[in-house]
Design a protein around this motif. Structure first.
Motif, PDB file in Angstrom:
ATOM      1  N   LEU A   1      43.031 -12.012  43.578  1.00  0.00           N
ATOM      2  CA  LEU A   1      43.109 -11.133  42.410  1.00  0.00           C
ATOM      3  C   LEU A   1      42.756 -11.842  41.108  1.00  0.00           C
ATOM      4  CD1 LEU A   1      46.368  -9.218  43.421  1.00  0.00           C
ATOM      5  CD2 LEU A   1      44.006  -8.407  43.570  1.00  0.00           C
ATOM      6  N   ASP A   2      42.047 -12.971  41.199  1.00  0.00           N
ATOM      7  CA  ASP A   2      41.634 -13.701  40.001  1.00  0.00           C
ATOM      8  C   ASP A   2      40.485 -12.999  39.283  1.00  0.00           C
ATOM      9  OD1 ASP A   2      43.536 -15.639  40.433  1.00  0.00           O
ATOM     10  OD2 ASP A   2      42.123 -17.186  41.076  1.00  0.00           O
ATOM     11  N   PHE A   3      40.281 -13.415  38.029  1.00  0.00           N
ATOM     12  CA  PHE A   3      39.234 -12.861  37.175  1.00  0.00           C
ATOM     13  C   PHE A   3      38.301 -13.964  36.698  1.00  0.00           C
ATOM     14  CE2 PHE A   3      43.027 -10.243  36.360  1.00  0.00           C
ATOM     15  CZ  PHE A   3      42.532  -8.970  36.601  1.00  0.00           C
ATOM     16  N   SER A   4      37.102 -13.565  36.333  1.00  0.00           N
ATOM     17  CA  SER A   4      36.170 -14.439  35.631  1.00  0.00           C
ATOM     18  C   SER A   4      35.375 -13.566  34.673  1.00  0.00           C
ATOM     19  CB  SER A   4      35.212 -15.132  36.604  1.00  0.00           C
ATOM     20  OG  SER A   4      34.211 -15.809  35.884  1.00  0.00           O
ATOM     21  N   PHE A   5      35.433 -13.912  33.395  1.00  0.00           N
ATOM     22  CA  PHE A   5      34.706 -13.147  32.386  1.00  0.00           C
ATOM     23  C   PHE A   5      33.606 -13.958  31.709  1.00  0.00           C
ATOM     24  CE2 PHE A   5      38.880 -11.094  32.720  1.00  0.00           C
ATOM     25  CZ  PHE A   5      38.474  -9.808  33.037  1.00  0.00           C
ATOM     26  N   SER A   6      33.449 -15.228  32.087  1.00  0.00           N
ATOM     27  CA  SER A   6      32.418 -16.049  31.436  1.00  0.00           C
ATOM     28  C   SER A   6      31.017 -15.614  31.843  1.00  0.00           C
ATOM     29  CB  SER A   6      32.629 -17.531  31.713  1.00  0.00           C
ATOM     30  OG  SER A   6      32.426 -17.819  33.076  1.00  0.00           O
ATOM     31  N   GLY A   7      30.839 -15.196  33.088  1.00  0.00           N
ATOM     32  CA  GLY A   7      29.516 -14.780  33.548  1.00  0.00           C
ATOM     33  C   GLY A   7      29.007 -13.543  32.832  1.00  0.00           C
ATOM     34  N   ILE A   8      29.856 -12.552  32.692  1.00  0.00           N
ATOM     35  CA  ILE A   8      29.443 -11.323  32.006  1.00  0.00           C
ATOM     36  C   ILE A   8      29.216 -11.594  30.522  1.00  0.00           C
ATOM     37  CG2 ILE A   8      31.783 -10.458  31.637  1.00  0.00           C
ATOM     38  CD1 ILE A   8      30.632  -7.637  32.133  1.00  0.00           C
TER      39      ILE A   8
END
Length: 190
Positions: free
Chosen positions: A66-73
């Motif tokens: 359930l982790d997130f990553s917003f750096s790519g977007i």
């Protein structure tokens, strides 16, 4: 911070998922700065997105957990803006807002199913975003669960949340000495 936390009690909680890089609010601020909206970016992206259409496909990072990553977007939006300076900023904001919210909703939906959750509470600066609020309201209606939000005036600073956490520690007799010092990188639960 962008976290999914299963709150069992004011002092008992489990982190279900967290960001592996940029928090969603940080991504909103950086996107807003690069496309010329200024700081703080969240309210400005929210406002401009209402004038646009989410018609630009942006990458969404997905993990098994359930982790997130917003750096790519965030990077995709910045690169797109640099490569296409005449891009419709309202459409770009609407697309960015929709894609990031989709990631939040997807993980929240998984957590609801996996942990049999019947209520959701949003907190922090990004919880003031009108699109995010509307999507979580719709999720609550769809799944017949309660969704709670702080008043907008409490979404601008973490001080209110820290004060509330301190209050509940205090009423439970969890006190600290006056000699303690701030720990800026303290992790939740430590």
């Amino acid at each position: 911070h962008t976290h999914l936390v299963h709150i069992k009690d004011y002092k008992k909680f489990e982190i279900l998922g967290k960001t592996r890089d940029d928090a969603i609010g940080e991504a909103f601020d950086k996107v807003a700065r690069v496309i010329g909206l200024g700081y703080p970016g969240g309210p400005k992206v929210d406002k401009l997105a209402k004038e646009g259409t989410p018609n630009i496909t942006l990458p969404k990072t997905r993990f098994e957990n359930l982790d997130f990553s917003f750096s790519g977007i965030k990077t995709a939006v910045i690169n797109l803006h640099h490569k296409t300076p005449d891009i419709n900023k309202a459409d770009l904001c609407a697309s960015f807002e929709k894609a990031t919210t989709d990631m939040l909703i997807t993980n929240t939906r998984k957590a609801i199913k996996q942990y049999n959750i019947n209520k959701i509470a949003l907190a922090g600066g990004v919880s003031a975003n009108s699109y995010i609020r509307s999507c979580f309201t719709n999720l609550g209606k769809e799944l017949n669960i309660d969704v709670y939000y702080p008043e907008l005036k409490l979404c601008t600073d973490n001080a209110a949340m820290i004060g509330s956490a301190g209050y509940y520690r205090y009423i439970h007799g969890d006190l600290s000495e006056n000699t303690i010092n701030a720990v800026p990188n303290l992790k939740i639960g430590e």
